[in-house]
Enzyme design. Structure first.
Site, PDB file in Angstrom:
ATOM      1  N   ASN A 106      16.185  24.247  26.503  1.00 26.50           N
ATOM      2  CA  ASN A 106      16.127  25.553  25.839  1.00 26.50           C
ATOM      3  C   ASN A 106      14.786  25.634  25.124  1.00 26.50           C
ATOM      4  O   ASN A 106      14.588  24.989  24.096  1.00 26.50           O
ATOM      5  CB  ASN A 106      17.299  25.662  24.850  1.00 26.50           C
ATOM      6  CG  ASN A 106      17.237  26.941  24.032  1.00 26.50           C
ATOM      7  OD1 ASN A 106      16.413  27.818  24.285  1.00 26.50           O
ATOM      8  ND2 ASN A 106      18.110  27.046  23.035  1.00 26.50           N
ATOM      9  N   TRP A 107      13.885  26.412  25.700  1.00 27.88           N
ATOM     10  CA  TRP A 107      12.535  26.468  25.134  1.00 27.88           C
ATOM     11  C   TRP A 107      12.448  27.379  23.905  1.00 27.88           C
ATOM     12  O   TRP A 107      11.390  27.475  23.275  1.00 27.88           O
ATOM     13  CB  TRP A 107      11.530  26.928  26.217  1.00 27.88           C
ATOM     14  CG  TRP A 107      11.416  25.968  27.374  1.00 27.88           C
ATOM     15  CD1 TRP A 107      12.031  24.742  27.479  1.00 27.88           C
ATOM     16  CD2 TRP A 107      10.637  26.140  28.564  1.00 27.88           C
ATOM     17  NE1 TRP A 107      11.681  24.160  28.676  1.00 27.88           N
ATOM     18  CE2 TRP A 107      10.832  24.981  29.368  1.00 27.88           C
ATOM     19  CE3 TRP A 107       9.803  27.148  29.046  1.00 27.88           C
ATOM     20  CZ2 TRP A 107      10.216  24.824  30.613  1.00 27.88           C
ATOM     21  CZ3 TRP A 107       9.187  26.989  30.282  1.00 27.88           C
ATOM     22  CH2 TRP A 107       9.390  25.829  31.058  1.00 27.88           C
ATOM     23  N   LYS A 108      13.529  28.056  23.590  1.00 28.14           N
ATOM     24  CA  LYS A 108      13.570  28.932  22.403  1.00 28.14           C
ATOM     25  C   LYS A 108      12.334  29.851  22.391  1.00 28.14           C
ATOM     26  O   LYS A 108      11.883  30.269  23.442  1.00 28.14           O
ATOM     27  CB  LYS A 108      13.717  28.095  21.129  1.00 28.14           C
ATOM     28  CG  LYS A 108      14.926  27.151  21.215  1.00 28.14           C
ATOM     29  CD  LYS A 108      15.272  26.501  19.908  1.00 28.14           C
ATOM     30  CE  LYS A 108      16.468  25.567  20.112  1.00 28.14           C
ATOM     31  NZ  LYS A 108      16.943  24.958  18.874  1.00 28.14           N
ATOM     32  N   HIS A 154      24.224  30.975  21.240  1.00 32.90           N
ATOM     33  CA  HIS A 154      23.530  29.898  20.539  1.00 32.90           C
ATOM     34  C   HIS A 154      23.657  30.114  19.027  1.00 32.90           C
ATOM     35  O   HIS A 154      23.646  31.249  18.555  1.00 32.90           O
ATOM     36  CB  HIS A 154      22.046  29.876  20.956  1.00 32.90           C
ATOM     37  CG  HIS A 154      21.366  28.623  20.523  1.00 32.90           C
ATOM     38  ND1 HIS A 154      20.931  28.429  19.233  1.00 32.90           N
ATOM     39  CD2 HIS A 154      21.084  27.474  21.191  1.00 32.90           C
ATOM     40  CE1 HIS A 154      20.404  27.212  19.131  1.00 32.90           C
ATOM     41  NE2 HIS A 154      20.481  26.621  20.313  1.00 32.90           N
ATOM     42  N   GLU A 187      21.621  29.857  16.728  1.00 33.98           N
ATOM     43  CA  GLU A 187      20.523  30.633  16.132  1.00 33.98           C
ATOM     44  C   GLU A 187      20.768  32.127  16.309  1.00 33.98           C
ATOM     45  O   GLU A 187      20.420  32.934  15.444  1.00 33.98           O
ATOM     46  CB  GLU A 187      19.186  30.196  16.758  1.00 33.98           C
ATOM     47  CG  GLU A 187      18.774  28.819  16.240  1.00 33.98           C
ATOM     48  CD  GLU A 187      17.975  27.984  17.219  1.00 33.98           C
ATOM     49  OE1 GLU A 187      17.449  28.525  18.202  1.00 33.98           O
ATOM     50  OE2 GLU A 187      17.874  26.761  16.988  1.00 33.98           O
ATOM     51  N   GLU A 200      26.997  22.096  20.224  1.00 36.51           N
ATOM     52  CA  GLU A 200      25.781  21.864  19.443  1.00 36.51           C
ATOM     53  C   GLU A 200      26.106  21.965  17.955  1.00 36.51           C
ATOM     54  O   GLU A 200      26.142  23.075  17.401  1.00 36.51           O
ATOM     55  CB  GLU A 200      24.725  22.919  19.787  1.00 36.51           C
ATOM     56  CG  GLU A 200      24.312  22.933  21.241  1.00 36.51           C
ATOM     57  CD  GLU A 200      22.936  23.556  21.420  1.00 36.51           C
ATOM     58  OE1 GLU A 200      22.098  22.912  22.055  1.00 36.51           O
ATOM     59  OE2 GLU A 200      22.689  24.673  20.914  1.00 36.51           O
ATOM     60  N   GLY A 226      17.429  20.582  15.643  1.00 34.70           N
ATOM     61  CA  GLY A 226      16.065  20.616  15.100  1.00 34.70           C
ATOM     62  C   GLY A 226      15.896  19.800  13.832  1.00 34.70           C
ATOM     63  O   GLY A 226      14.888  19.918  13.142  1.00 34.70           O
ATOM     64  N   SER A 272      19.058  17.565  18.647  1.00 37.92           N
ATOM     65  CA  SER A 272      18.137  16.430  18.504  1.00 37.92           C
ATOM     66  C   SER A 272      18.292  15.371  19.591  1.00 37.92           C
ATOM     67  O   SER A 272      18.158  14.171  19.334  1.00 37.92           O
ATOM     68  CB  SER A 272      18.268  15.798  17.112  1.00 37.92           C
ATOM     69  OG  SER A 272      17.920  16.743  16.113  1.00 37.92           O
ATOM     70  N   GLY A 304      16.447  21.061  22.933  1.00 38.14           N
ATOM     71  CA  GLY A 304      15.499  22.012  22.360  1.00 38.14           C
ATOM     72  C   GLY A 304      14.107  21.397  22.306  1.00 38.14           C
ATOM     73  O   GLY A 304      13.378  21.368  23.296  1.00 38.14           O
ATOM     74  N   GLY A 305      13.751  20.863  21.136  1.00 35.41           N
ATOM     75  CA  GLY A 305      12.398  20.353  20.895  1.00 35.41           C
ATOM     76  C   GLY A 305      11.873  19.432  21.984  1.00 35.41           C
ATOM     77  O   GLY A 305      10.725  19.581  22.435  1.00 35.41           O
TER      78      GLY A 305
HETATM   79  P1  13P Z   1      16.904  20.463  19.299  1.00 36.21           P
HETATM   80  O1  13P Z   1      17.007  19.578  20.519  1.00 36.21           O
HETATM   81  O2  13P Z   1      15.514  20.844  18.955  1.00 36.21           O
HETATM   82  O3  13P Z   1      17.680  19.872  18.145  1.00 36.21           O
HETATM   83  O4  13P Z   1      17.642  21.849  19.678  1.00 36.21           O
HETATM   84  C1  13P Z   1      18.904  21.822  20.244  1.00 36.21           C
HETATM   85  C2  13P Z   1      19.241  23.197  20.688  1.00 36.21           C
HETATM   86  O5  13P Z   1      19.442  24.075  19.884  1.00 36.21           O
HETATM   87  C3  13P Z   1      19.298  23.447  22.130  1.00 36.21           C
HETATM   88  O6  13P Z   1      19.867  24.694  22.408  1.00 36.21           O
END
Ligand code: 13P
Length: 258
Positions: free
Chosen positions: A11-13, A97, A99, A169, A175, A215, A236-237
């Site tokens: 997920n590149w957000k 998600h 977020e 998640e 994050g 993470s 994510g990251g």
């Molecule tokens: P991180 O891997 O940066 O913690 O993010 C997880 C995430 O929200 C994937 O959708």
């Protein structure tokens, strides 16, 4: 041998220009080629979908959107629809998600409508659920998470839901560098599968993939993916660089072969 094909999704957000997206997608596509023992999916920002589609063309990398609206078309300024995502080459779409729930007012009812609309168009929903730190500390993790998955799938039967992917998640792990312990993730994943079995039938529940997100990095992917009900990762990251994402894909392959 796990009965479910593992999936590693990035997920590149809200990251990466078109050029950066293309470069990252090319590196991942070169590794995945015609396919691996685990599915690999990337979810770029909407403006990069078309470039990423080209970069992964002819390879087994799947393309995902990060959000959708539930109507096909109409006076809904700023939105995207399952119909248009399909047109853009998306086989998947992340829904609900944390977020989006936290910053954009996404509700369980909205998530349910999006899931249903995506399934009509044969775009696979990757439905995200997860508890906050406060909820975990109050012992409400399972209540929250099971309530979210129940709401997201309400009124949809196992046939309609067949391709659905779930992503657990925990919000406190996103994050933050703080990962759920593998056994804690397993406990929640197992409870999700059990509840889906009660609600929709064992056979589908046994086949549904439940990813862990929060993470995930090369150093913890194998441990998480060794758990029987952790079928993959939503990253994510660490999905923003091929150097980190490719070793996580390789952990998915190891799970498939174990
Ligand atoms: P991180 O891997 O940066 O913690 O993010 C997880 C995430 O929200 C994937 O959708």
């Amino acid at each position: 041998m796990t009965p479910r094909k593992p999936m590693i999704a990035g997920n590149w957000k809200l990251h990466n220009t078109i050029a950066q997206s293309k470069e990252l997608a090319r590196a991942i596509a070169a590794h995945v080629g015609q396919g691996l023992a685990c599915d690999v999916v990337v979810a770029p920002v909407a403006t990069s979908l078309s470039a990423v589609r080209e970069a992964i063309d002819g390879t087994a990398v799947g393309l995902s959107a990060q959000n959708t609206y539930w109507e096909d078309s109409g006076a809904f300024t700023g939105e995207l629809s399952p119909l248009l995502l399909l047109d853009a080459g998306c086989g998947y779409c992340i829904v609900g998600h944390s977020e989006r729930r936290q910053y954009f007012g996404e509700t369980d009812a909205g998530v349910r409508k999006k899931v249903a609309a995506l399934l009509v168009h044969k775009v696979v929903p990757i439905v995200c659920i997860g508890e906050s730190l406060e909820q975990r500390e109050a012992g409400k993790t399972l209540d929250v998470v099971l309530g979210q998955i129940e709401a997201a799938t309400d009124g949809l039967d196992a046939v309609a839901l067949a391709p659905l992917v779930v992503a657990y998640e925990p919000i406190w792990a996103i994050g933050t560098g703080r990962t759920a312990k593998a056994e804690d993730a397993q406990e929640v994943h197992q409870a999700i599968r059990e509840r889906l079995g009660e609600l929709k039938g064992q056979s589908w529940a046994t086949s549904v993939r439940i990813l862990y997100g929060g993470s995930v990095k090369p150093s913890n992917a194998d441990e998480l993916l060794a758990e029987p009900d952790v079928d993959g990762a939503l990253v994510g990251g660490a999905s923003l660089s091929a150097k980190d994402f490719i070793p996580i894909i390789d952990a998915g392959v190891r799970r498939a072969e174990s």
